[in-house]
Scaffold this motif. Structure first.
Motif, short mmCIF file in Angstrom:
data_model
loop_
_atom_site.label_atom_id
_atom_site.label_comp_id
_atom_site.label_asym_id
_atom_site.label_seq_id
_atom_site.Cartn_x
_atom_site.Cartn_y
_atom_site.Cartn_z
N SER A 1 -12.24 14.37 2.10
CA SER A 1 -11.06 15.07 2.60
C SER A 1 -9.80 14.35 2.12
N VAL A 2 -8.81 15.13 1.73
CA VAL A 2 -7.56 14.53 1.25
C VAL A 2 -6.93 13.66 2.34
N ALA A 3 -7.03 14.08 3.58
CA ALA A 3 -6.48 13.29 4.68
C ALA A 3 -7.37 12.06 4.91
N ALA A 4 -6.78 10.90 4.82
CA ALA A 4 -7.55 9.66 5.03
C ALA A 4 -7.80 9.47 6.52
N THR A 5 -9.05 9.24 6.89
CA THR A 5 -9.38 8.99 8.30
C THR A 5 -10.25 7.75 8.42
N ALA B 1 0.85 -1.20 0.00
CA ALA B 1 0.00 0.00 0.00
C ALA B 1 0.88 1.24 0.00
N CYS B 2 0.24 2.40 -0.04
CA CYS B 2 0.94 3.69 0.03
C CYS B 2 0.30 4.55 1.11
N GLY B 3 1.07 5.49 1.64
CA GLY B 3 0.54 6.51 2.55
C GLY B 3 -0.15 5.90 3.76
N THR B 4 -1.31 6.45 4.07
CA THR B 4 -2.07 5.97 5.23
C THR B 4 -2.42 4.49 5.08
N SER B 5 -2.74 4.08 3.88
CA SER B 5 -3.07 2.66 3.67
C SER B 5 -1.87 1.78 4.00
N ALA C 1 -11.66 1.71 8.57
CA ALA C 1 -12.38 0.63 7.88
C ALA C 1 -11.41 -0.44 7.37
N GLN C 2 -10.25 0.01 6.91
CA GLN C 2 -9.24 -0.96 6.44
C GLN C 2 -8.81 -1.87 7.59
N LEU C 3 -8.62 -1.26 8.77
CA LEU C 3 -8.24 -2.07 9.93
C LEU C 3 -9.34 -3.09 10.23
N ALA D 1 1.78 11.18 12.78
CA ALA D 1 2.70 12.20 12.25
C ALA D 1 2.34 12.59 10.82
N LEU D 2 1.94 11.59 10.02
CA LEU D 2 1.55 11.90 8.63
C LEU D 2 0.34 12.84 8.63
N LYS D 3 -0.64 12.51 9.48
CA LYS D 3 -1.85 13.35 9.52
C LYS D 3 -1.49 14.77 9.89
N LEU D 4 -0.62 14.91 10.90
CA LEU D 4 -0.26 16.25 11.37
C LEU D 4 0.42 17.04 10.27
N LYS D 5 1.45 16.45 9.65
CA LYS D 5 2.21 17.22 8.67
C LYS D 5 1.36 17.55 7.45
N GLU D 6 0.51 16.60 7.07
CA GLU D 6 -0.30 16.76 5.87
C GLU D 6 -1.27 17.95 5.97
N ILE D 7 -1.90 18.11 7.13
CA ILE D 7 -2.94 19.15 7.17
C ILE D 7 -2.56 20.40 7.96
N ALA E 1 -3.42 -5.96 -1.45
CA ALA E 1 -3.19 -4.54 -1.77
C ALA E 1 -4.27 -3.73 -1.07
N ILE E 2 -3.84 -2.75 -0.26
CA ILE E 2 -4.81 -1.91 0.44
C ILE E 2 -4.81 -0.54 -0.22
N THR E 3 -5.97 -0.09 -0.66
CA THR E 3 -6.06 1.22 -1.29
C THR E 3 -7.47 1.76 -1.20
N GLN E 4 -7.62 2.87 -0.50
CA GLN E 4 -8.94 3.48 -0.36
C GLN E 4 -9.55 3.71 -1.73
N SER E 5 -8.82 4.44 -2.57
CA SER E 5 -9.37 4.86 -3.86
C SER E 5 -9.44 3.71 -4.85
N GLY E 6 -8.54 2.75 -4.69
CA GLY E 6 -8.44 1.69 -5.69
C GLY E 6 -7.80 2.16 -6.98
N GLU E 7 -7.19 3.34 -6.94
CA GLU E 7 -6.62 3.92 -8.17
C GLU E 7 -5.18 4.37 -8.00
N THR E 8 -4.56 4.13 -6.86
CA THR E 8 -3.20 4.63 -6.63
C THR E 8 -2.22 3.93 -7.58
N ALA E 9 -1.55 4.73 -8.39
CA ALA E 9 -0.74 4.17 -9.49
C ALA E 9 0.31 3.17 -8.99
O1 M6R Z 1 -6.25 5.59 -2.16
P1 M6R Z 1 -5.07 5.04 -1.41
O2 M6R Z 1 -5.45 4.45 -0.10
O3 M6R Z 1 -4.27 4.07 -2.25
O4 M6R Z 1 -4.16 6.29 -1.13
C1 M6R Z 1 -2.89 6.15 -0.57
C2 M6R Z 1 -2.34 7.48 -0.12
O5 M6R Z 1 -2.22 8.36 -1.19
C3 M6R Z 1 -3.21 8.15 0.96
O6 M6R Z 1 -3.43 7.30 2.03
C4 M6R Z 1 -2.54 9.44 1.47
O7 M6R Z 1 -1.37 9.13 2.14
C5 M6R Z 1 -3.50 10.21 2.36
N1 M6R Z 1 -3.61 11.56 1.87
C6 M6R Z 1 -3.07 10.30 3.77
O8 M6R Z 1 -3.97 10.99 4.55
#
Ligand code: M6R
Length: 593
Positions: free
Chosen positions: A386-390, A289-293, A395-397, A468-474, A334-342
């Motif tokens: 919101s761009v920040a994943a919460t 996965a990437c980022g929060t995922s 739900a992934q957990l 830490a990611l959440k804090l820096k991101e927003i 593969a964990i991905t909220q959007s299902g589209e992360t390249a």
């Molecule tokens: O859609 P995805 O779960 O694949 O996205 C992965 C990251 O881009 C995403 O979690 C990003 O790190 C968030 N903006 C964090 O809040």
């Protein structure tokens, strides 16, 4: 990354396009623009947000048009680089999400043939190529242009001479949505929820054509039957519902999201189905996965190692793509909220090529990840704007807990005790939310610092990374997540009275070593804010401040701890007056590598 929208129908296109763009803004928001066709194409665009464009733009008449919200890749945010882009004649307009990798070569060739370019973007070659190949049939010209193009794209094309829109995709998402005497093309579902919940997903290589009354999809030159999906998300799901920001609304939705994602488990329906994920020959897990995922993946690794006693690896998808791995008898998740992360999609394709079993955990029905994977488990978080994943993280957990608990090696006793705990989680998370006032106060104090460390051990180390990611991101405060035991191997040099440390504690064998680490930090002058369970008296004597969460088994502590850290980041960002839902330089769906 960018959001694209197209409309053709019996109503005026401009207000509809602008409304859809507002809903798509989370995909990119450094510039925006629309083009509407009526006896010629009129374009209005700028390096501003959609609300500002709405206020400043003139009325454009016409019942067909396209729109774009941008996340810059080639060329800085500016009026000239904003989409839509036009050909030389001004009769063909294009919006694009993706990256054309051979654009410089194409641009040089087209310039040699007399085409004139005005922007620095890769996208601008597309309308010029279509112009070159246009001999009275837009669809054919688009297909010919795409033959020359390398890279990724989701495009929508508008031409004055034809009452239709043409769309195409490769490695970037796009949908067609069906209305009543009107049709839409969009990057994703939230864009069109105000108008329709009937959607057709395009596959890579497809070309879609819509008119007011028809849709057509072609694959390799032949028309294919379209499958219309009914979307369960509602317009209300994608609105703020009185909250100041989408992020706050989404944080508050988490008790419901947990209930929804656990519904099948609690009713007993999910266990059998989930158990089938564990084929007899699977003896290792790889979670990507990437980022929060990715932080959810790291927690999944801890869960898997503790519960299943099999090797579990968690990898950043973007790094996995450059590594060689032993994948024998491995289930790749593969964990991905959007299902589209390249990066995640690329890793999934790589895994499929070597014959690995793949499972996607995603929030978006019909997303590319769900179509690549052998199996898909959906999170029931609803649209996350919101761009920040919460809520998607929580739900992934929930899906990961259920998946691990469905493993045949889990004993009935463990299963029952964990199920009991899971059932209580919505209420426990609600208690964290009820403590919002105190958390906001702490956040206000923290908001004046420029550097904050988050430390944890074991299953709470990834929670430190996520906090830490959440804090820096927003909030744009530098948050650094660290394994508590590692601080003394370098980062101690950064500690002092201007760098507070947030320490995450859980009732497991990491607790005592955490106390030791906290004392070491204190000795170096940093203030300690401890996040711990109610009734933890030992920490009261050591920490400067204590924020409590309800008692849960250590394995579930990431859920309550993360929700508290989300609130902390939110209120710190609010105190600093940051654009919380649309942080600078970011986008919700990262469809480029
Ligand atoms: O859609 P995805 O779960 O694949 O996205 C992965 C990251 O881009 C995403 O979690 C990003 O790190 C968030 N903006 C964090 O809040």
């Amino acid at each position: 990354m960018c959001g694209i929208i197209g409309y053709i129908g019996s109503r005026q296109a401009q207000p509809i396009l602008l409304n859809c763009l507002g809903r798509l803004e989370y995909r990119g928001y450094d510039s925006c623009g629309i083009a509407v066709s009526e006896h010629g194409i009129n374009v209005c665009k700028d390096a501003i947000r959609v609300e500002a464009l709405k206020k400043t733009m003139p009325r454009l008449n016409g019942t067909a048009g396209i729109g774009h919200t941008r996340w810059a890749t080639h060329g800085a945010p500016s009026l000239i680089n904003a989409h839509p882009h036009l050909d030389c004649s001004g009769k063909i307009a294009v919006v694009h999400n993706g990256i054309i990798t051979n654009y410089q070569k194409l641009r040089d060739q087209l310039t040699g043939e007399g085409h004139q370019f005005v922007s620095e973007t890769d996208t601008e070659v597309i309308p010029h190529l279509i112009e070159k190949y246009y001999h009275g049939n837009l669809e054919t010209a688009v297909a010919a242009a795409l033959n020359d193009i390398e890279g990724s794209y989701a495009i929508i094309v508008l031409a004055t001479d034809e009452p239709k829109l043409v769309a195409a995709r490769k490695d970037s998402p796009i949908i067609i949505s069906l209305g009543d005497r009107e049709n839409f093309i969009a990057s994703d579902v939230p864009a069109i929820l105000d108008y329709s919940n009937r959607v057709v997903y395009l596959e890579d290589g497809d070309i879609g054509v819509i008119t007011t009354d028809s849709i057509k999809v072609s694959r390799r030159g032949s028309e294919v039957a379209t499958k219309v999906h009914q979307i369960s998300w509602t317009v209300e799901d994608a609105q703020k519902a009185g909250y100041e920001h989408f992020m706050l609304k989404e944080i508050h939705e988490q008790p419901k999201v947990i209930r929804d994602t656990l519904a099948g488990w609690v009713s007993g329906e999910a266990l059998e189905d989930l158990a089938t994920m564990w084929a007899d020959d699977i003896n290792a897990l790889l979670i990507l996965a990437c980022g929060t995922s990715y932080h959810a993946a790291l927690i999944g690794k801890q869960m898997g190692q503790e519960l299943l006693k099999i090797p579990v690896r968690a990898e950043l998808a973007s790094e996995f793509n450059y590594s060689t791995q032993l994948l024998d008898r491995t289930l790749a998740i593969a964990i991905t909220q959007s299902g589209e992360t390249a990066d995640t999609l690329k890793a999934m394709k790589k895994l499929k090529e070597v014959g690995c079993q793949t499972l996607a955990i995603t929030n978006v029905v019909g997303s590319t990840a769900s179509r690549i994977a052998d199996r898909t488990l959906y999170t029931r978080a609803g649209p996350e704007i919101s761009v920040a994943a919460t809520k998607s993280f929580t739900a992934q957990l929930m899906v990961l807990y259920q998946l691990m608990m469905a493993h045949p090696e889990i004993g009935a006793r463990k299963l029952n005790s964990m199920t009991k705990e899971l059932r209580q989680l919505p209420n426990k998370v609600q208690q964290v939310l009820d403590n919002e006032g105190e958390t906001a106060q702490y956040a206000q104090e923290l908001s004046r610092y420029e550097n904050i460390f988050y430390i944890g051990r074991g299953i709470n180390f990834p929670v430190a990374l996520e906090g830490a990611l959440k804090l820096k991101e927003i909030s744009y405060i530098h948050g650094e997540g660290y394994a508590a035991g590692e601080l003394k191997h370098g980062p101690f040099a950064l500690l002092g009275s201007d760098t507070p440390v947030i320490a995450l504690l859980a009732p497991d064998d990491t607790y005592e070593p955490m106390l030791t680490n906290i004392k070491e930090v204190k000795a170096r002058g940093s203030a300690i804010i401890a996040l711990t369970r109610e009734g933890d008296e030992d920490i009261e004597k050591i920490a400067d401040k204590v924020l409590t969460v309800p008692q849960v088994e250590a394995i579930f502590s990431p859920v309550v701890n993360t929700v508290a850290l989300q609130l902390l980041a939110y209120y710190a960002a609010r105190e600093r007056d940051c654009p919380i839902d649309f942080p600078r330089n970011l986008a919700k769906s990262v469809t480029v590598e």
